[in-house]
Motif scaffolding. Structure first.
Motif, mmCIF file in Angstrom:
data_model
loop_
_atom_site.group_PDB
_atom_site.id
_atom_site.type_symbol
_atom_site.label_atom_id
_atom_site.label_comp_id
_atom_site.label_asym_id
_atom_site.label_seq_id
_atom_site.Cartn_x
_atom_site.Cartn_y
_atom_site.Cartn_z
ATOM 1 N N UNK A 184 0.936 -1.270 0.217
ATOM 2 C CA UNK A 184 0.063 0.009 0.015
ATOM 3 C C UNK A 184 0.814 1.382 0.158
ATOM 4 N N UNK A 193 0.607 6.898 0.756
ATOM 5 C CA UNK A 193 0.049 6.741 2.051
ATOM 6 C C UNK A 193 1.159 7.731 2.932
ATOM 7 N N UNK A 241 -3.182 -5.022 17.766
ATOM 8 C CA UNK A 241 -4.394 -4.952 16.659
ATOM 9 C C UNK A 241 -4.615 -3.568 16.578
ATOM 10 N N UNK A 260 -9.060 5.777 4.773
ATOM 11 C CA UNK A 260 -8.112 4.987 3.968
ATOM 12 C C UNK A 260 -6.757 5.369 4.352
ATOM 13 N N UNK A 307 -6.168 3.555 7.409
ATOM 14 C CA UNK A 307 -5.708 2.025 7.294
ATOM 15 C C UNK A 307 -4.366 2.187 6.472
ATOM 16 N N UNK A 308 -3.973 2.866 5.580
ATOM 17 C CA UNK A 308 -2.754 2.663 4.836
ATOM 18 C C UNK A 308 -1.489 2.915 5.697
ATOM 19 N N UNK A 318 -1.119 -0.294 7.885
ATOM 20 C CA UNK A 318 -0.498 -1.532 7.111
ATOM 21 C C UNK A 318 0.873 -1.329 6.805
ATOM 22 N N UNK A 377 -1.100 -5.951 13.360
ATOM 23 C CA UNK A 377 -2.014 -6.738 12.421
ATOM 24 C C UNK A 377 -3.344 -5.647 12.324
ATOM 25 N N UNK A 378 -3.747 -5.680 11.189
ATOM 26 C CA UNK A 378 -4.791 -4.485 11.002
ATOM 27 C C UNK A 378 -6.171 -4.941 10.683
ATOM 28 N N UNK A 379 -7.204 -4.410 11.113
ATOM 29 C CA UNK A 379 -8.625 -4.905 10.620
ATOM 30 C C UNK A 379 -9.253 -3.614 9.732
ATOM 31 N N UNK A 380 -10.321 -4.039 9.367
ATOM 32 C CA UNK A 380 -11.009 -3.077 8.440
ATOM 33 C C UNK A 380 -11.459 -1.719 9.123
ATOM 34 N N UNK A 381 -11.567 -0.555 8.659
ATOM 35 C CA UNK A 381 -12.033 0.663 9.033
ATOM 36 C C UNK A 381 -13.237 0.670 9.933
ATOM 37 N N UNK A 400 -14.126 -1.119 12.120
ATOM 38 C CA UNK A 400 -14.514 -2.559 12.476
ATOM 39 C C UNK A 400 -14.043 -3.040 13.797
ATOM 40 N N UNK A 458 -14.486 -6.811 14.467
ATOM 41 C CA UNK A 458 -13.271 -7.532 14.059
ATOM 42 C C UNK A 458 -11.999 -7.692 15.018
ATOM 43 N N UNK A 492 -10.407 -10.697 17.155
ATOM 44 C CA UNK A 492 -9.005 -11.039 16.933
ATOM 45 C C UNK A 492 -8.482 -11.031 18.278
ATOM 46 N N UNK A 527 -9.377 -7.582 4.475
ATOM 47 C CA UNK A 527 -10.039 -6.656 5.450
ATOM 48 C C UNK A 527 -11.654 -6.897 5.465
ATOM 49 N N UNK A 542 -12.624 -11.076 12.937
ATOM 50 C CA UNK A 542 -11.339 -11.572 13.739
ATOM 51 C C UNK A 542 -10.286 -11.753 12.908
ATOM 52 N N UNK A 554 -7.057 -10.660 11.122
ATOM 53 C CA UNK A 554 -6.020 -9.229 11.251
ATOM 54 C C UNK A 554 -5.037 -9.352 10.101
ATOM 55 N N UNK A 555 -4.969 -8.193 9.498
ATOM 56 C CA UNK A 555 -4.266 -8.284 8.034
ATOM 57 C C UNK A 555 -2.933 -7.447 7.963
ATOM 58 N N UNK A 615 -18.574 -2.166 4.302
ATOM 59 C CA UNK A 615 -18.206 -0.788 4.875
ATOM 60 C C UNK A 615 -16.730 -0.728 4.933
#
Lengths: 251, 251, 251, 251, 251, 251, 251, 251
Positions: free
Chosen positions: A207, A213, B197, B212, B215-216, B219, B227-231, B233, B236, B240, C219, C225, C227-228, D205
């Protein structure tokens, strides 16, 4: 322009001819073509910063010609974004050029006298950001500012940054350089009370591959007052910092 | 499945019929439809985490029905992304539901017994990130983990974070929450040795409007191992963290 | 810091000088420059994970110097993102370096003793994902975790994955690796009850050319749960997994 | 056109006038304006599919007029993307219209006789995808195909999908519908040997908010041969499926 | 599976051991490793389409081994995305391989017997789209379908397309291929009544450089029922078309 | 300027004061403020096109004031992007304003005499594109060009376009308007020999939701010479077309 | 077509056979294949602009063949996007081809007579934009328009532009070319009253690397009436300008 | 910190306890919670700029509480991004608050004494940019800088800008504000020799809808030294300008 107006008063120039000349003259006289390139010698008069040669899209021939023309009139000239092979080719044409490898820059002639400027700290997050940092430092020095270089103080090792904070605070203007997630300027911005120019680099992958970013993070910083330049734009950061640093030492 | 195989051995079931049943049976028996929604009661058996109701795309009727069905079988149920108006509507249908305003969540019934889990720190950069942080904290508690909430420790005021670092280090798992340029996890990641997380939020405007950039930045962090989860979220991140926290207290 | 404070009590150090030293000392002492790179020997103390050399933006000289400095102090060192040509150049400088071709990694010295860790399954969807998977596996092993490698279990041939599910379930932490549409972690996430780190790769073409679709799919997974980490970030996935796996074997 | 040519042979029409008429005639005769809208009654002749009214950008008046004109000539007409308020307004104008709430669609008149078609399975990952799935199912039925609806078989609960696989395999064409990470078509594509149309939805989302991740995942699927339509395009998926299903029952 | 169940009835196998075997057996038996690659011989049984070798991320050795293993079991094998240099290297290893230059593909062995299929028209907008078109045509023929190739019928010269419309209408399935603004499928879709697979190519520059505009235009087509595959995905378009074409000739 | 110069010749104005005045005068005299808005009455002198009021970001008060000021000096004025509610509010303030509903535009006063212009065809793909098309048509008429409106000739029904081709060819300049995949200009561009301005609209959903696919398709058209304006920019397309149309009727 | 109709009148051709021929003939006769490329000799009749060879995706052989075929019929032919190496290879095949290095273009044969056209100014912001500018200029000249070249008048040195404004105003059509932030057309658009075609280039780095910022800035210009072509599309800008310039000199 | 160290010297504090306190103290003492918000009173000490209340994500209650707490300690406080409705609600709670409508800002209390600062020109391209410009001007004044407002000088009417250039040049720092294609800073940057902060706005539609084109154009400007802040970020531009302006008046 006063010349023309004096002639009008003296009656040696008709008003309508004078009007035509005034329209054209202040601009036309600075146009001095080098091959297909028009070198703008008046730029330093207008903006305080001379034309710098952007080497990326130019041939060695074009770079050599532009450096020579600028150095002839201004005493010294600088080109950026010149990779090793092109630098060698320019040097073959202009042997007296100095090659700055890390900064990928060329300097021709002595640095001309420039207005005084306060000191600038060039603060850099990681080793991979060094070429961009060195471009910024070199350009700032070429424009007459004293530069302090501080490297490898990324926030993942916060102690490295905090250990050098006093040093950074002694500068009048700070350039904060980082790639990847570019958290350095946010942390710096909360710790200093000086103008802070943030310079994102294209260091990273996934990314972060293109520096977007890093750029976004700098623009979205929660520390207010950080001003940002384009990705890998060492020249722009240096010019912005020098214009500020000159203000700081005005009588 | 052993039932079917016992019948085969007993000769009361033909092998080919048994083959057909085995193909269908282990899956079909868990399908329990609530209107058009199929509630998956076996999910907790498979993944350790029960089905949670995602309220955003559902009507108050659908949320109420799903909460009731889940609470009937599991003893307690939780719905997220339920705004104030929808929460009131659900409560009109199911008066015993508890409304968690800040987290925009609903809980029905007592929290069922769950496997033990180590402690989780929910660390949050700014005030605007609180709804997402509270969703994460509430879900983690619903899943049986002890939670420590630490708010407003964004990196633009680094001292706020450092002042609470010892507290954060006492947790076994850390959820780092931030919007805008989201530098918090990078700084945290260089200071702690526990699983981290990172949970980006959509807090911000301009380039940061949709999360975004946050998030970027998470990551692309220069601190490895985040370790990242969705915006936004929170669910999640909580799931985790709980799966990790359960590992930490296994006998 | 106690040293400094003892001197203050003994009256051999003035309070203000002590204040200055305390500000600088805990950070400055770890700064050990290797050329332009500052190696951070304290990182392992703070985060449990030593500095790893990221080879992509470095010359063979820089990689060799960093590996030697890290191995000198820590007993062993690892560099990633070193392509075949650069690996050969480093080996010419440091003949005792071990080259891991598939993982594009170099290891110098014996692996130092590290905290115990539970087992990690490195589960990979396709053949083209193997270099990233092997980087993750190698780093996890370097950090002291036992690793189980499971390859070519992409969901387009679901039976391949289901056939190895028992094996995967025996691990304490799972890294799920996939490019293209990256459906593997979603399917895995619904079948296991262990922490799952999803690692997207840049394998694919057209809309999937840069790994952004794989990242987005991981994501956005409907299995909560997961994690990315960043695209192709084998190191990050391994560090995250090891930090989790160490928790699982704490006394 | 033969008419015109007959007149030429008969000498009652000059060749140049005939040339002009031939250029215009086959197209002009189908243009039948309804207000500002030109209804294309020849479309079914050319493509096998009648014009369907896309309600999103139209007023209730425009929808009512278009439905009436189409039903007048073809016996029956269908409008999609008609929300509840607009549906009520159309019904006030055309009381005999049938409102399909879940599918957000209107049908006027009896379904005209259409070419026979093989069966289509409309397979849907989650509850939130149902409106799009129902639009696809309704349109396919309106075009004359028998439809089998299979819901809530997302891959995070793989058993739900496997339990209904035999059913799905009995259809001749399959439409696979999913939002978020949209892994369903990849898994389906590896299990069936029939044409599979993938239909992404805007359910989700964060990174998945607009359906682009679902779309990308379907296009990048490692299961070859999946053909994809636009996000939330139930009409397009149905038309594609019906055109295939008609081929399957040709004598 | 019946084997196992027969043993259970015979009492020679305990039910629980049988349960374990049934879980593993139907999948495990197809796993046949070629180096690090697992060749999926059962894919054709499940999906009607054998595994095809995707050459882009593989070495000549890996391609040669995969082609041999597939040809050994299935009688013939095909690899795509093999550039000229790699093709020569594979031929050096497997001299009997046939090289298809324009399609950048390799075929080994005679084409095995496959189910009958109706005819497919591969319709291509411009000269630069030919490699992708030829990949689609070759794969469709390899899978047993008769193919008609129609080239250079882009819509900027509409007469070229209209002149060949009768020919196109004689096919049962049409693949429409275009780069740049990709208007061809929209025009085709309004003129034919057969299934139409749209295949975008990365031909173009500026906004069209990567094929995303072509892909977007195909997905957003105002002609309903066009189904789209990934950019440059000749294999995917061919597989989709063949699965449809086989339906059309079922008894 | 001649005034100033005459004074210099007459000796009534010093040259340096004259120099200052000349710098400021030609620009300052046109600045006529309406509240916070500076109306640019010289624009028509410079560019041939008067200032048009862009209503989107303005209040009814601001629109009314700007229309009045422009109409006072120029005889007539036009405002665009005025929705129904705002239009009513403006009309309450300026009762003599004419409201053009479909075009969402307001006209105040008689259209002033303007230079002659050749005819412009405003050609529109679908019903939903009509508001943008009508804005373009209205502005072109306001600027003095005769306009021919041709609607609902999208390429999915090619015959509709071909039936009206002769009419289109009679215009001197063509504006081609489309949303979704926007194939209309590509087809038109291959059939006519006149300047073609392409105007993308934001009509569509999914990948086409914001008009970017339509814009991209128009820019990437394989028909050379199509010039494109911003999405939904009816004003821009009209101004471009009128500037061309005026050239065509110059003596 | 009249031929066919004459035969019908003479009774030597049956009406139905005539109908078939008319459908095919007007299009088929222009299809003249050169290898796999279909050269469209009728394009100039329809659109006023002959087919130009786009060299980027073609081999030297294909370029040579296309140039020869076009020059054979039309008297002269032009190819663009031919880099130095490919140009040399084409020249080896067709020695009489003229190579235009800066424009990366090839011309074969004398320029055929073309309709008269008014003058076009090709105005270019920076040195790096020259290749694109020269492509536009060369194509415009090939199509018969007189061209005036004006270079290096970027807005950062506004005087350079203003000094040449009178010259620019003497042209009938202006092409404004710029990369990076592409402010030139906005400034020009406020100063001239002639049609202005804006041509963005991919000159720049960081956010401007691919020309999308330049394109966006031109499309979003606050100066109404600027019409834009694709990035680096010198051919498109030239064709648009020539079609306009021809209108301006019609009798 | 000296306090603590004095106690150590006096023997009243043990060194290890002192070490602990020093770690926590300088940060902890500033943490003063207002509900869930932690107000950072030390920020002005560290950065020269007090905390400003960002109203967008806060309720009227939260804004009122934060303003009161800040005004209590600092004498005056400012909140931005407060729309008309929320402003009224805050005023109902804190009647002495002053509402700045255009700037969408609230001020409570007298402006506290601040360090002197040189003058700042706030230069704005269009009427729609005024709210953002006024936010910048108001914040700069609140921070103690004299501000000069110059509006409606967009480059499409170049004379408007040139007419006010002398005025702009009299300021020490310039903030250049524009939306759409944002050419203003590029033109300004070539005409002045002072620090220039560029502030993009989200004014525009189509490609310019969200301000990303304006931001990109400012970052990619060919005038070197322009420093950019986030879209619509009037606060950030003001803080950056004030930090520069303070440097300019240092003794």
């Amino acid at each position: 322009m006063l010349d023309v107006l004096d002639q009008v008063r003296a009656g040696t120039l008709a008003p309508d001819e004078a009007a035509r000349r005034i329209g054209a003259l202040p601009f036309a006289e600075v146009a001095h073509a080098v091959g297909t390139t028009v070198v703008d010698h008046h730029r330093e008069l207008r903006t305080g910063v001379p034309e710098l040669v952007y080497g990326a899209g130019k041939t060695a021939d074009q770079i050599a010609a532009a450096l020579r023309e600028l150095a002839r009139v201004q005493g010294g000239a600088l080109a950026t974004r010149v990779d090793a092979a092109k630098a060698a080719a320019v040097r073959a044409l202009v042997p007296e050029v100095a090659v700055h490898e890390l900064a990928r820059a060329l300097v021709l002639g002595a640095r001309p006298a420039r207005p005084p400027a306060a000191s600038i700290a060039v603060v850099c997050a990681g080793t991979s950001d060094l070429p961009v940092a060195e471009e910024a430092a070199l350009v700032a020095e070429f424009l007459g500012a004293p530069v302090m270089r501080i490297s490898d103080v990324g926030v993942a090792g916060l102690h490295r940054l905090l250990a050098r904070l006093d040093e950074i605070r002694r500068a009048d203007v700070v350039i904060g350089i980082a790639g990847m997630e570019a958290a350095l300027p946010s942390v710096l911005g909360g710790l200093i009370d000086r103008p802070l120019i943030a310079l994102p680099t294209s260091v990273g992958y996934g990314v972060a591959a293109d520096g977007l970013v890093a750029l976004g993070a700098m623009l979205a910083s929660c520390a207010p007052g950080i001003a940002v330049v384009n990705i890998d734009n060492g020249v722009g950061a240096a010019v912005a910092a020098v214009q500020i640093a000159r203000l700081a030492v005005r009588a």
